[in-house]
Design an enzyme around this catalytic site. Structure first.
Site, PDB file in Angstrom:
ATOM      1  N   HIS A   6       0.852  -1.259   0.046  1.00  0.00           N
ATOM      2  CA  HIS A   6       0.095   0.221   0.027  1.00  0.00           C
ATOM      3  C   HIS A   6       1.089   1.061   0.170  1.00  0.00           C
ATOM      4  CE1 HIS A   6      -2.924   2.983   1.046  1.00  0.00           C
ATOM      5  NE2 HIS A   6      -2.124   3.333   2.157  1.00  0.00           N
ATOM      6  N   HIS A  23       1.138   5.277  -2.523  1.00  0.00           N
ATOM      7  CA  HIS A  23       1.820   6.497  -2.322  1.00  0.00           C
ATOM      8  C   HIS A  23       2.802   7.093  -3.089  1.00  0.00           C
ATOM      9  CE1 HIS A  23      -1.226   7.370   1.109  1.00  0.00           C
ATOM     10  NE2 HIS A  23      -1.056   6.204   1.464  1.00  0.00           N
ATOM     11  N   GLU A  53      -6.042   9.186   0.254  1.00  0.00           N
ATOM     12  CA  GLU A  53      -6.438   7.856   0.328  1.00  0.00           C
ATOM     13  C   GLU A  53      -7.510   7.457  -0.685  1.00  0.00           C
ATOM     14  OE1 GLU A  53      -4.614   5.475   1.532  1.00  0.00           O
ATOM     15  OE2 GLU A  53      -3.486   6.510   3.189  1.00  0.00           O
ATOM     16  N   SER A  77      -4.304   0.570  -4.470  1.00  0.00           N
ATOM     17  CA  SER A  77      -3.684  -0.660  -3.870  1.00  0.00           C
ATOM     18  C   SER A  77      -4.714  -1.863  -3.567  1.00  0.00           C
ATOM     19  CB  SER A  77      -2.599  -0.134  -2.487  1.00  0.00           C
ATOM     20  OG  SER A  77      -3.525   0.123  -1.636  1.00  0.00           O
TER      21      SER A  77
END
Ligand code: PHE
Ligand code: CO
Length: 296
Positions: free
Chosen positions: A135, A140, A183, A202
């Site tokens: 993730h 990111h 997110e 993700s």
């Protein structure tokens, strides 16, 4: 030297699952990854690359390529840092798990992005309740190469330090902004709605759900609206917020939020799935938008 860092995960107690926090900054124990760890990376990497072509925003796809990430092996933070340092000055640091809020904000405010060193177990391939290396790194890191987005992340960290000093309510508001942008954000590009949020990119299921399912709302970016909106941590989102550009995100976050926090304090939170009369609702197929009551 060469101490294996800890793998800090949530704990099961008689009160259910509770998050555990850790502040340590660790070296990535790259030589310690097992063949199974690299295989998990490979499986997830290949699967998401395929799902994200035509679904993730072009900045995400392009930047991921610039890092030279491949399915062959878990990337080395040092290699990624060489690229990041040149382009936006961000630096990845290894961590053992979830950070306390203030520690996290302080890292971001100083352009350090914390990446969990460990990757999920094979049985967690489809779902894990906390951030892991896949993730953090796959999700990111690509956008940290984008100058505007990199600035946004740093400003968010500084804003977090400030909100932390203002109290719990301000922090709830600001956390919702992170949730619905960093997110779970969507962006409208020329060819339609696209994903930029790391929590979506993700996850295979959510990458499809957020764009193609008729169930969730896709609503135009609106700062006070986002700060009032609850979110789900245990299921796909019921609402996504759509930005027009990263410039829009930057501009909307320039003002000092102190007055906004005060204004929002007496207002009630909006349930995650609600649509308001004032919302600008996007059509999932075409990315066209119109005010509520259109045929969405
Ligand atoms: N301008 C915000 C504040 O005054 C800080 C911030 C910037 C928050 C970017 C989020 C993102 O608190
Ligand atoms: Co994340």
């Amino acid at each position: 030297m060469n101490v294996q860092p800890r793998r800090v995960e949530h704990q099961q107690t008689d009160k259910g699952s509770v998050p555990v926090y850790t502040t340590a900054v660790v070296e990535q124990p790259w030589a310690g990854y097992t063949a199974a760890d690299h295989a998990t990376w490979a499986t997830l990497f290949k699967r998401q690359r395929e799902v994200l072509l035509g679904r993730a925003c072009r900045e995400f796809i392009d930047n991921q390529q610039r890092f030279g990430m491949t399915p062959d092996a878990i990337p080395k933070f040092d290699d990624l840092n060489r690229v990041l340092k040149k382009v936006t000055g961000w630096e990845l640091i290894g961590v053992e798990g979830l950070l306390p809020e203030l520690t996290f904000f302080d890292h971001l405010a100083n352009r350090r992005f914390p990446v969990t060193w460990w990757i999920r177990r094979p049985e967690q391939i489809d779902y894990i309740s906390e951030p892991d290396l896949f993730h953090d790194l796959f999700g990111h890191v690509p956008l940290l190469l984008n100058p505007l987005f990199g600035d946004y992340m740093q400003a968010y960290g500084a804003g977090g330090v400030k909100a932390h000093g203002l109290g719990a309510e301000a922090l709830v508001n600001l956390t919702r902004l992170y949730w619905y942008t960093v997110e779970f954000g969507l962006i409208k590009q020329n060819d339609g709605l696209r994903i930029y949020g790391s929590g979506i990119v993700s996850s295979k299921g959510e990458s499809i759900h957020c764009l193609e399912s008729p169930a969730p709302n896709r609503i135009g970016f609106d700062m006070p609206r986002i700060m009032r909106t609850r979110y789900r941590i245990d299921s796909y989102q019921k609402t996504y917020f759509v930005i027009d550009s990263f410039e829009q995100l930057m501009n909307a976050t320039q003002p000092d939020f102190t007055a906004l926090y005060v204004e929002l304090a007496p207002q009630e939170s909006i349930p995650a799935g609600n649509v308001l009369q004032s919302d600008f609702v996007y059509h999932r197929g075409t990315g066209e938008g119109w005010a509520k009551d259109g045929d969405v």
